[in-house]
Design a protein around this motif. Structure first.
Motif, short mmCIF file in Angstrom:
data_model
loop_
_atom_site.label_atom_id
_atom_site.label_comp_id
_atom_site.label_asym_id
_atom_site.label_seq_id
_atom_site.Cartn_x
_atom_site.Cartn_y
_atom_site.Cartn_z
N ASP A 199 -6.00 2.83 -7.51
CA ASP A 199 -6.55 3.47 -6.33
C ASP A 199 -7.94 2.92 -6.02
O ASP A 199 -8.69 3.48 -5.22
CB ASP A 199 -6.59 4.99 -6.49
N GLY A 200 -8.29 1.81 -6.66
CA GLY A 200 -9.57 1.16 -6.42
C GLY A 200 -10.62 1.49 -7.46
O GLY A 200 -11.75 1.01 -7.37
N THR A 201 -10.26 2.29 -8.46
CA THR A 201 -11.18 2.59 -9.54
C THR A 201 -10.66 1.97 -10.83
O THR A 201 -9.45 1.81 -11.02
CB THR A 201 -11.35 4.11 -9.74
N SER A 230 2.97 8.01 -7.79
CA SER A 230 1.90 7.76 -8.77
C SER A 230 2.35 7.98 -10.20
O SER A 230 1.97 7.25 -11.10
CB SER A 230 0.71 8.66 -8.45
N SER A 260 -8.21 4.22 -12.86
CA SER A 260 -6.85 4.42 -12.35
C SER A 260 -5.99 3.18 -12.44
O SER A 260 -4.78 3.24 -12.21
CB SER A 260 -6.91 4.87 -10.89
N ARG A 303 -0.75 -0.70 -10.78
CA ARG A 303 -1.09 0.26 -9.73
C ARG A 303 -2.57 0.61 -9.82
O ARG A 303 -3.12 0.71 -10.91
CB ARG A 303 -0.24 1.53 -9.91
N SER A 307 0.85 -1.19 0.00
CA SER A 307 0.00 0.00 0.00
C SER A 307 0.88 1.24 0.00
O SER A 307 1.79 1.37 0.82
CB SER A 307 -0.89 0.00 1.24
N ASP A 314 0.42 5.38 0.00
CA ASP A 314 -0.54 6.47 0.14
C ASP A 314 -1.94 5.85 0.05
O ASP A 314 -2.31 5.02 0.84
CB ASP A 314 -0.30 7.56 -0.90
N ASN A 315 -2.72 6.25 -0.94
CA ASN A 315 -4.07 5.69 -1.08
C ASN A 315 -4.16 4.75 -2.28
O ASN A 315 -5.24 4.54 -2.82
CB ASN A 315 -5.09 6.82 -1.23
N GLU A 316 -3.03 4.22 -2.68
CA GLU A 316 -3.01 3.32 -3.83
C GLU A 316 -2.42 1.97 -3.45
O GLU A 316 -1.74 1.83 -2.44
CB GLU A 316 -2.22 3.94 -4.98
#
Length: 393
Positions: free
Chosen positions: A67-69, A113, A72, A65, A40, A42-44
């Motif tokens: 971010d849950g979408t 990122s 991305s 990589r 993990s 940051d938020n990715e």
């Protein structure tokens, strides 16, 4: 755990969905996109998975990589060869070990990122390999073992995420670093040589490496001795006694009261407590806790579930574990328990599937102050069937 522990019927926006069928973009391979390693950032989430076979039919791997979408989720690198892994977060970047067609097995970096993913330092240039391993974060550096200076020993290296800052700390000419663990202040190393074992500590500098204790190979040590850390104290056991160290020679000693500890004991660190699960008989375990200066028995806990998927997990100074235990004459099946280090604070969390059959609990995953796990329950179908569900505590 609190009374809110229970199954999680998610709202529509939280329901699981296929994020991206990454493997289907390119043909080849086995058709699977199973997870290899992840970290993990940051938020990715940065993750490795198998990729298509190369033009010469070699197995390859890819770095992705997300971010849950879906938008991305993207591939960063193709054709990483020979089982990459040991992904370790450092700031907003990740270090991992890999090799490609031009280099041996070395240290790589994926930077942020939008940053590059590339070989960090070619410690042994060309197709030779330094084979970094045991990547361990302490402070602003990641420490690792490398084969560089000697054919019969290993070196301790560290990296700050830059090529210039990836440097050797100390060479151990005749010994192999077998295990490492970090406390808040020191990195501890367990070394094995032809005639002895040694416990060392490092503050990260060449001058701050200190031999703490030397052990004869006749002592019956396992390989490795399961180093663990809680707060500023490192722990390990030698199959008989539990040891502790605060990073000084005088502060490295046995903790009396727990012997024999046994070869298969499990050491689970909390914030300031260490939990020790000890097998008493083939179907019976007990739970102990150590606070750095003493070790105390907590409770007999019945048959501990020891599969990798059901390993105990700590949150703060509480530990969760899966066991089958008869209490007050009422046998539970395989259920989730919790302990705060006291007998009174060691109890069943919730009987997800009442009765002696148990709940088939697996995958204890701490996220912040919440524990997520899977448990099975009987549904209302005819005939009824056990259905796995996601739970939290």
């Amino acid at each position: 755990a609190d009374d809110a522990a229970g199954a999680m019927p998610p709202p529509a926006w939280q329901k699981p969905f296929l994020l991206h069928n990454a493997y289907s973009i390119e043909g080849g391979g086995s058709g699977n996109s199973f997870h290899i390693d992840s970290v993990s950032l940051d938020n990715e989430l940065l993750f490795l998975q198998p990729g298509p076979y190369t033009s010469t039919w070699k197995e390859s791997f890819e770095l992705w990589r997300t971010d849950g979408t879906t938008a991305s989720t993207r591939r960063l690198v193709r054709h990483i060869e020979w089982n990459p892994g040991e992904m370790t977060a450092l700031g907003g970047s990740a270090l991992f070990v890999a090799e490609d067609a031009q280099h041996g097995r070395e240290l790589w970096l994926s930077a942020g990122s939008d940053g590059p993913t590339q070989l960090l330092r070619d410690i042994r240039p060309g197709m030779a390999s330094s084979t970094p391993s045991l990547l361990t974060r302490m402070g602003d550096h990641v420490y690792f073992r490398a084969f560089y200076s000697s054919s019969s020993g290993t070196d301790l290296w560290r990296s700050d995420g830059t090529a210039a800052g990836t440097v050797q700390v100390k060479a151990f000419a005749q010994s192999i670093i077998q295990e490492m663990v970090a406390t808040d202040t020191y990195l501890y190393l367990w070394l094995g040589g032809p005639q002895n074992y040694q416990l060392w500590r490092s503050d990260g500098t060449a001058g701050g490496v200190l031999l703490l204790h030397e052990f004869s190979t006749l002592g019956g040590f396992l390989y490795p001795p399961r180093l663990s850390a809680s707060g500023n104290i490192a722990y390990f056991h030698d199959n008989v006694d539990l040891w502790r160290s605060d990073g000084s020679v005088a502060g490295t000693y046995r903790l009396p009261g727990l012997a024999p500890i046994g070869y298969d004991a499990k050491l689970i660190p909390g914030d300031s407590l260490l939990y020790i699960f000890r097998r008493v008989e083939w179907n019976s375990w007990d739970l102990w806790q150590a606070n750095g200066s003493a070790v105390t028995k907590v409770k007999d806990i019945g048959l501990l579930q020891t599969e990798t998927e059901a390993n105990p997990a700590a949150i703060g100074d509480k530990v969760y574990f899966v066991t089958t235990l008869a209490e007050s004459g009422d046998p539970y099946g395989r259920e989730l328990w919790i302990s705060d280090g006291s007998a009174a604070g060691t109890h069943l969390v919730k009987e997800a599937n009442p009765g002696p059959e148990g709940s088939g609990i697996f995958d204890l995953v701490p996220v912040g102050n919440t524990l997520y796990y899977s448990a099975t329950q009987l549904n209302a179908a005819d005939p009824p069937a056990y259905v796995p569900r996601l739970w939290r505590s």
